[in-house]
Structure formats: structure tokens, C-alpha cells
Design a protein around this motif. Structure first.
Motif, PDB file in Angstrom:
ATOM      1  N   SER A 327       0.887  -1.269   0.065  1.00  0.00           N
ATOM      2  CA  SER A 327      -0.071   0.044  -0.021  1.00  0.00           C
ATOM      3  C   SER A 327       0.695   1.314   0.154  1.00  0.00           C
ATOM      4  N   ILE A 328       2.157   1.195   0.327  1.00  0.00           N
ATOM      5  CA  ILE A 328       3.059   2.141   0.203  1.00  0.00           C
ATOM      6  C   ILE A 328       3.119   2.920  -1.132  1.00  0.00           C
ATOM      7  N   GLU A 329       2.885   4.330  -1.201  1.00  0.00           N
ATOM      8  CA  GLU A 329       2.733   5.007  -2.351  1.00  0.00           C
ATOM      9  C   GLU A 329       4.182   5.849  -2.541  1.00  0.00           C
ATOM     10  N   MET A 330       4.311   6.841  -1.769  1.00  0.00           N
ATOM     11  CA  MET A 330       5.488   7.498  -2.033  1.00  0.00           C
ATOM     12  C   MET A 330       6.725   6.945  -1.693  1.00  0.00           C
ATOM     13  N   CYS A 331       6.840   6.506  -0.321  1.00  0.00           N
ATOM     14  CA  CYS A 331       8.303   5.954   0.082  1.00  0.00           C
ATOM     15  C   CYS A 331       8.590   4.598  -0.827  1.00  0.00           C
ATOM     16  N   SER A 332       9.793   4.522  -0.910  1.00  0.00           N
ATOM     17  CA  SER A 332      10.496   3.270  -1.516  1.00  0.00           C
ATOM     18  C   SER A 332      10.569   1.869  -0.850  1.00  0.00           C
TER      19      SER A 332
END
Length: 393
Positions: A327-332
Motif C-alpha cells: 500500500s506504500i505510495e511515495m516511500c520506496s
């Protein structure tokens, strides 16, 4: 090398540099050469006899690597150092140069996965064995010392659980028994912590991480007392794990901004940790400068700030962890750390996946554990991304 012996970290990091050439350049140039020439046979003989200090071959030394080493020594308070191609090259070469068959290591149990592999898979081939202790067993450390114990090795803060070990207490045990004390200072950097001030003989860094700080190059460095570094240098000169001049040039420039970057990393990391500590989908949070950290007082004693790494456990185990990462969008999603970009990592399935289940349990690596390397983005954007990923669990 110019070393003006300035009093402040930020000035040392910026102003120490290789002597200028006849072109009087303001920024240190790149020395992309494998070898160096001599005026005559006598100069060549004297150089190889080490009667005269100068560059011979870039596997031994180079103006760029020498500048990086000089800076690291000044920032760590060390006498000398050697720069390596990677952090693990620094770890391996330091041990290999100083240990003999039959020697014994005492190490904190929570170490980087590749270091654990050295201790458990490769060093035993050469009859070099390791005994582990946990952060809660520091009081019993002296009981682990054997007649053949050569050194004590620790990471602090540890990877990945950001446990904190008491450097001063451990150094007293090492000195009492006349054994070496070696510290991996990667998570703290010389800006946040100086293990030599607390009694360490050698300090190791993976410069790939916060020292570079932008995910560009690989590098490692070991600094410490001149006599020990001499042994490491001689071993490395033969085996060839030296850092490239280009990487040394990049890393030396990176040190100029380390302080300002680390300040922001730490500020962002503390805010994220405080947010996670009250989140309903999180079981626990560990960050050295959170008052709830088991070693908060020790961290405050030996660190300037808490570092860039936050460890936490999501509720719901493996399935919840997968949902969080997906679900992470911005973080790598990456196995690296110390980057300008915020990175989330699942140690149980990546960096520490080779550890046996009981070893993971011993250092607190659970299926739901997340290691977050907090970057330099606007902190509310980091928190927003982590929050929406947690909400989806």
C-alpha cells in the motif's frame, strides 16, 4: 593533506581537502589514474621502501581516497584509516587482517545479515568462532570472554532493531581483558556518535549509507589507532578491496553536507516515531530518542541525535505486513538506507532473511517488523504515506 584542526565538525567536513594542484582549483579534482610516475630510479626505490610517503598505485592510495580518509579520521577522532569498496569489505578486511586461526570474537547478537554470515558460515572454516550477547546481557559480557578472545564487536544503534549498546561500559570490559573493541558506527555516522571517545579501538562505516546519503555509490571505511590500521592497510594492499578514486571523491563531497542532512533526517525520524507510537495499527515503535526506548538514557549519553532509522511492528503479522508494503505510495521499497528518500524495508524477508528463526527471534525481528529509513522529504508527506498504508491493513 591539509588538516586545519578546526574545532567544529561542520567546518572540518567542508574544509579538509587534498592539496591544490598548480591550477589552484577550489574543489578537489578527480584523480582517475591507476598509477603514479617517478622522477628517477632512486625516488621510485625510496617510495616502495616506504622511506618517502607518496602515492604509488591507486590500490594502495590515491589523493581522493586519502582526502576521504583524512576527513573521516578528523571527524571520528582517529589516528588513521583505510577506505574500502563497500561496507562489508571494510568489515571483512578489518577482521581478516587482525584475527588468526583459533581466535574468538564476542559480538552483539543484532548485527547486519552479511556480518552474521561471516561469523557463522565463513569464519568457522578458519577456526575463528563467535559468541553472541544481547543488549540485555551486557552485565554478563565479561563471562563470555575466553582465553582466546581477540575482540568485542558491536553495532549501535543496531540493524535493524535500533537497539542501543553502552559503549563506555563495553570498552571497560575490553580494556580490562586487553582485547580490541570494534564498533560499527554506520547508523549514527561520525556526526551523531564518536565511539573512540567512549573507548573503541576501531570504527567501521558503510559509507554507502548516510555518509553518501543519496544512494549513488558504494563504499566503506575503517578508522582507529595507527598500529591497527597499519595491519589492515597491509592486508588490504595485498587483497585489493580498495575504494575507487571516483567513489572517494563523491563521498568526500558528501561529508560536506552530512551535518545538515543528518539534522533533517533525525528531526523527521523523531516526528514519525512519535506519530507511530500512538497509531492504532502499530504494536510497538523503537527509536533511540523516544523516551520509551529501553536504552533512551544511554542513547542520550553517547549520541547527539537519534539517527534516521525507525523500527516498528504492524499489527496482524505476515498478511498485515504484506498489505502495508503493497500500500506504500511515495516511500520506496528497498533494502538500502540512509538515502534522501524515505525507504521502508521488511528485514525478515530481505536484509535478514538468511537468519534462522531462532536468531531472528533473539534480536526482535518479527514477521510484522518494518525498518524505516526516514528521508529528507517534507515530514508530513512521509507521515501521510505511512498512515494511509497502515490504514489499509
Amino acid at each position: 593533506m591539509k588538516n586545519q584542526k578546526n574545532k567544529h565538525f561542520e567546518t572540518e567536513a567542508v574544509r579538509i581537502q587534498t592539496d591544490r594542484t598548480k591550477f589552484s582549483e577550489h574543489s578537489t579534482p578527480l584523480y582517475l589514474t591507476s598509477g603514479f610516475v617517478f622522477e628517477d630510479s632512486e625516488e621510485m626505490r625510496a617510495a616502495f621502501a616506504e622511506e618517502k610517503q607518496r602515492d604509488l598505485y591507486s590500490r594502495y592510495s590515491n589523493p581522493n581516497t586519502s582526502e576521504f580518509i583524512t576527513k573521516m579520521c578528523a571527524l571520528e577522532g582517529a589516528e588513521d584509516g583505510f577506505a574500502f569498496a563497500t561496507g562489508m569489505a571494510a568489515v571483512y578486511s578489518t577482521f581478516a587482517a587482525l584475527l588468526n586461526a583459533g581466535d574468538h570474537i564476542v559480538s552483539c547478537r543484532s548485527v547486519f545479515g552479511a556480518t552474521h554470515a561471516l561469523f557463522t558460515k565463513y569464519f568457522p572454516k578458519w577456526n575463528i568462532n563467535t559468541t553472541y550477547f544481547t543488549t540485555t546481557e551486557e552485565e554478563k559480557l565479561e563471562e563470555l570472554i575466553q582465553p582466546n578472545t581477540k575482540l568485542i564487536y558491536v553495532e549501535t544503534p543496531t540493524n535493524p532493531g535500533v537497539d542501543v549498546l553502552d559503549l563506555e561500559k563495553i570498552s571497560k570490559v575490553a580494556k580490562k581483558h586487553g582485547i580490541l573493541f570494534v564498533v560499527d558506527n554506520c547508523f549514527a555516522t561520525p556526526y551523531l556518535q564518536n565511539p573512540i571517545k567512549f573507548g573503541a579501538d576501531l570504527v567501521i562505516h558503510s559509507a554507502t549509507k548516510l555518509i553518501d546519503g543519496q544512494g549513488r555509490v558504494l563504499g566503506g571505511v575503517t578508522v582507529g589507532t595507527a598500529d591497527l590500521i597499519r595491519e589492515i592497510y597491509l592486508f588490504s594492499r595485498v587483497t585489493g578491496p580498495a575504494m575507487s578514486p571516483f567513489n572517494a571523491w563523491v563521498l568526500s563531497k558528501s561529508l560536506e553536507t552530512l551535518a545538515v542532512r543528518a539534522d533533517r533526517h533525525c528531526e523527521n525520524a523523531l516526528k514519525l516515531a512519535e506519530f507511530l507510537e500512538i497509531h492504532s495499527k502499530v504494536n510497538w515503535v523503537k527509536y533511540p530518542f523516544l523516551p520509551s526506548h529501553p536504552r533512551y538514557e544511554v542513547a542520550k549519553k553517547q549520541m547527539k541525535l537519534g539517527g534516521s532509522i525507525v523500527a516498528f511492528e504492524v499489527k496482524g503479522g505476515v498478511d498485515a505486513g504484506k498489505k502495508f508494503f503493497d500500500s506504500i505510495e511515495m516511500c520506496s521499497l528497498s533494502a538500502n538506507l540512509g538515502d534522501t528518500r524515505t525507504i521502508v524495508t521488511h528485514p525478515a524477508s530481505t536484509t535478514h532473511s538468511k537468519l534462522a528463526a531462532e536468531d531472528k527471534e533473539a534480536v526482535g525481528i518479527t514477521d510484522g517488523m518494518v525498518r524505516c529509513s526516514v528521508g529528507l522529504e517534507y515530514v508530513e508527506d512521509i507521515i501521510k504515506d505511512v498512515d494511509q498504508a497502515l490504514t489499509g491493513i
